[in-house]
Write an enzyme that holds these catalytic residues in place. Structure first.
Site, PDB file in Angstrom:
ATOM      1  N   GLY A  50      -5.103   8.367   3.495  1.00  0.00           N
ATOM      2  CA  GLY A  50      -4.250   7.812   4.557  1.00  0.00           C
ATOM      3  C   GLY A  50      -3.161   8.804   4.945  1.00  0.00           C
ATOM      4  O   GLY A  50      -2.877   9.014   6.135  1.00  0.00           O
ATOM      5  N   HIS A  51      -2.554   9.450   3.926  1.00  0.00           N
ATOM      6  CA  HIS A  51      -1.529  10.460   4.230  1.00  0.00           C
ATOM      7  C   HIS A  51      -2.149  11.643   4.977  1.00  0.00           C
ATOM      8  O   HIS A  51      -1.530  12.224   5.869  1.00  0.00           O
ATOM      9  CB  HIS A  51      -0.892  10.975   2.934  1.00  0.00           C
ATOM     10  CG  HIS A  51      -0.060   9.963   2.213  1.00  0.00           C
ATOM     11  ND1 HIS A  51      -0.414   9.445   0.989  1.00  0.00           N
ATOM     12  CD2 HIS A  51       1.108   9.364   2.543  1.00  0.00           C
ATOM     13  CE1 HIS A  51       0.500   8.574   0.598  1.00  0.00           C
ATOM     14  NE2 HIS A  51       1.438   8.497   1.524  1.00  0.00           N
ATOM     15  N   ASP A 164       2.681   0.042   7.030  1.00  0.00           N
ATOM     16  CA  ASP A 164       4.071  -0.402   6.870  1.00  0.00           C
ATOM     17  C   ASP A 164       4.617  -0.728   8.257  1.00  0.00           C
ATOM     18  O   ASP A 164       5.473  -0.021   8.792  1.00  0.00           O
ATOM     19  CB  ASP A 164       4.878   0.694   6.181  1.00  0.00           C
ATOM     20  CG  ASP A 164       4.348   0.981   4.788  1.00  0.00           C
ATOM     21  OD1 ASP A 164       4.522   0.144   3.901  1.00  0.00           O
ATOM     22  OD2 ASP A 164       3.713   2.034   4.600  1.00  0.00           O
ATOM     23  N   GLN A 167       8.378  -1.299   8.620  1.00  0.00           N
ATOM     24  CA  GLN A 167       9.078  -0.023   8.436  1.00  0.00           C
ATOM     25  C   GLN A 167       9.005   0.820   9.712  1.00  0.00           C
ATOM     26  O   GLN A 167      10.009   1.378  10.161  1.00  0.00           O
ATOM     27  CB  GLN A 167       8.441   0.728   7.269  1.00  0.00           C
ATOM     28  CG  GLN A 167       8.875   2.188   7.142  1.00  0.00           C
ATOM     29  CD  GLN A 167       8.331   2.855   5.902  1.00  0.00           C
ATOM     30  OE1 GLN A 167       8.839   2.626   4.814  1.00  0.00           O
ATOM     31  NE2 GLN A 167       7.327   3.693   6.030  1.00  0.00           N
TER      32      GLN A 167
HETATM   33  O1  PAF Z   1       6.488   4.902   3.607  1.00  0.00           O
HETATM   34  C1  PAF Z   1       6.977   5.609   2.701  1.00  0.00           C
HETATM   35  O2  PAF Z   1       6.277   6.325   1.983  1.00  0.00           O
HETATM   36  C2  PAF Z   1       8.484   5.590   2.487  1.00  0.00           C
HETATM   37  O3  PAF Z   1       9.012   4.328   2.718  1.00  0.00           O
HETATM   38  C3  PAF Z   1       9.217   6.664   3.304  1.00  0.00           C
HETATM   39  C4  PAF Z   1       9.069   6.417   4.805  1.00  0.00           C
HETATM   40  C5  PAF Z   1       8.692   8.038   2.970  1.00  0.00           C
HETATM   41  C6  PAF Z   1      10.715   6.617   2.982  1.00  0.00           C
HETATM   42  O4  PAF Z   1      10.950   6.854   1.645  1.00  0.00           O
END
Ligand code: PAF
Length: 312
Positions: A50-51, A164, A167
């Site tokens: 995913g990253h 997320d 977020q």
């Molecule tokens: O999604 C994440 O991995 C974290 O919440 C982030 C955005 C790197 C902030 O620490």
């Protein structure tokens, strides 16, 4: 650290590792002076496919791709998994090398939170429901560290995952509210073959309960199928979702909610516009004793069929 990694016979350059904000800001200034576009992918490490999708989205938009790896203590509550959070740093750096990442920013806690630090970033309404309600202070920690990372890396674009969802909504808001000159890009959730949303926390799942963890995506699928069949009652959809979790013995549902995807306000009883279904649940975790749990989240935007009065 600089060097080479070898995989499938291909030799790749390892990314440059930067530990201090001053060095990173200097490099950002140099890249900007050379008219190079910088993309930042903020992460907490334990990198997975995913990253890497975020990294590829970053690469498509910039000349330089920088990944930050920082397990941010301020976004974990006192009883959460900060100490257990996986930290396979060497592996992460190798993975970044394979994906052509130019630089990894891996600061210490002291570098990000200098002694005496007392400034935080707090987003208002968007931080209150969903994960904000079950993890008090979590989004203050996220908003604060993301702001600091943006100030440190001075990127033209920053890339985040849609898993997320809250977020991402909050980061888009804070960038607008604080007049930050950066483009925020969201990338679709990456999933395993069985549909489970990829998450660094999946490695903490007791292997036998992975089937139960699939209740997250099954609940979303069930709700989506019901909506496709014409269901528009919020109560009925949430009943269907809860029913899926009841079938997963080890699952402890944290929340299942329907919300406006833009404002995160509660959805009306009869859905008539795209609606966010967000779910969070806890499952048995490895390490941390018999009661240890790992909390996983997932979401989907549902598209209800127009009612008779809305049809053209
Ligand atoms: O999604 C994440 O991995 C974290 O919440 C982030 C955005 C790197 C902030 O620490």
């Amino acid at each position: 650290m600089a060097g080479e990694s070898e995989k499938s016979g291909a030799v790749r350059k390892l990314p440059r590792i930067v530990r201090t904000v001053a060095e990173l800001q200097g490099l950002a200034d140099e890249e900007r002076a050379a008219r190079k576009r910088i993309a930042l992918v903020p992460t907490m490490g334990a990198l997975h496919a995913g990253h890497m999708a975020l990294v590829r989205a970053a690469r498509a938009r910039a000349d330089r791709v920088w990944v930050s790896i920082f397990v941010n203590p301020t976004q974990f509550g006192p009883n959460e998994d900060f100490s257990r959070y996986p930290r396979p740093f060497e592996q992460d750096v190798a993975l970044c090398g394979e994906e052509g990442v130019d630089l990894v920013f891996a600061p210490s806690v002291e570098e990000m939170y200098p002694t005496g630090a007392q400034t935080t970033v707090e987003v208002g309404e968007l931080a209150k429901p969903l994960c904000g309600a079950s993890r008090p202070g979590h989004f203050r920690g996220v908003a604060t560290v993301v702001t600091k990372l943006l100030v440190a890396a001075k990127p033209h674009v920053a890339v985040f995952g849609e898993k997320d969802f809250q977020q991402l909504a909050l980061i888009r808001r804070l960038v607008r509210d604080l007049l930050l000159d950066v483009e925020i890009v969201g990338v679709e959730t990456a999933r395993g073959r069985d549909g489970l949303a990829l998450s660094s926390r999946n490695t903490l799942l007791v292997p036998e309960v992975r089937q139960d963890a699939l209740s997250l995506v099954r609940a979303l699928d069930a709700a989506e199928a019901a909506v496709a069949g014409g269901e528009d009652s919020a109560d009925e959809l949430l009943r269907i979702v809860r029913g899926v979790f009841l079938q997963a013995k080890s699952a402890e549902l944290d929340y299942a909610e329907l919300r406006d995807p833009r404002t995160l306000e509660a959805a009306p009883q009869r859905l008539c516009a795209p609606t966010l279904l967000a779910v969070a649940a806890r499952f048995p975790a490895t390490g941390g004793g018999p009661d240890a749990r790992v909390r996983l989240i997932d979401n989907r935007v549902l598209h209800p069929k127009p009612g008779p009065e809305e049809r053209p």
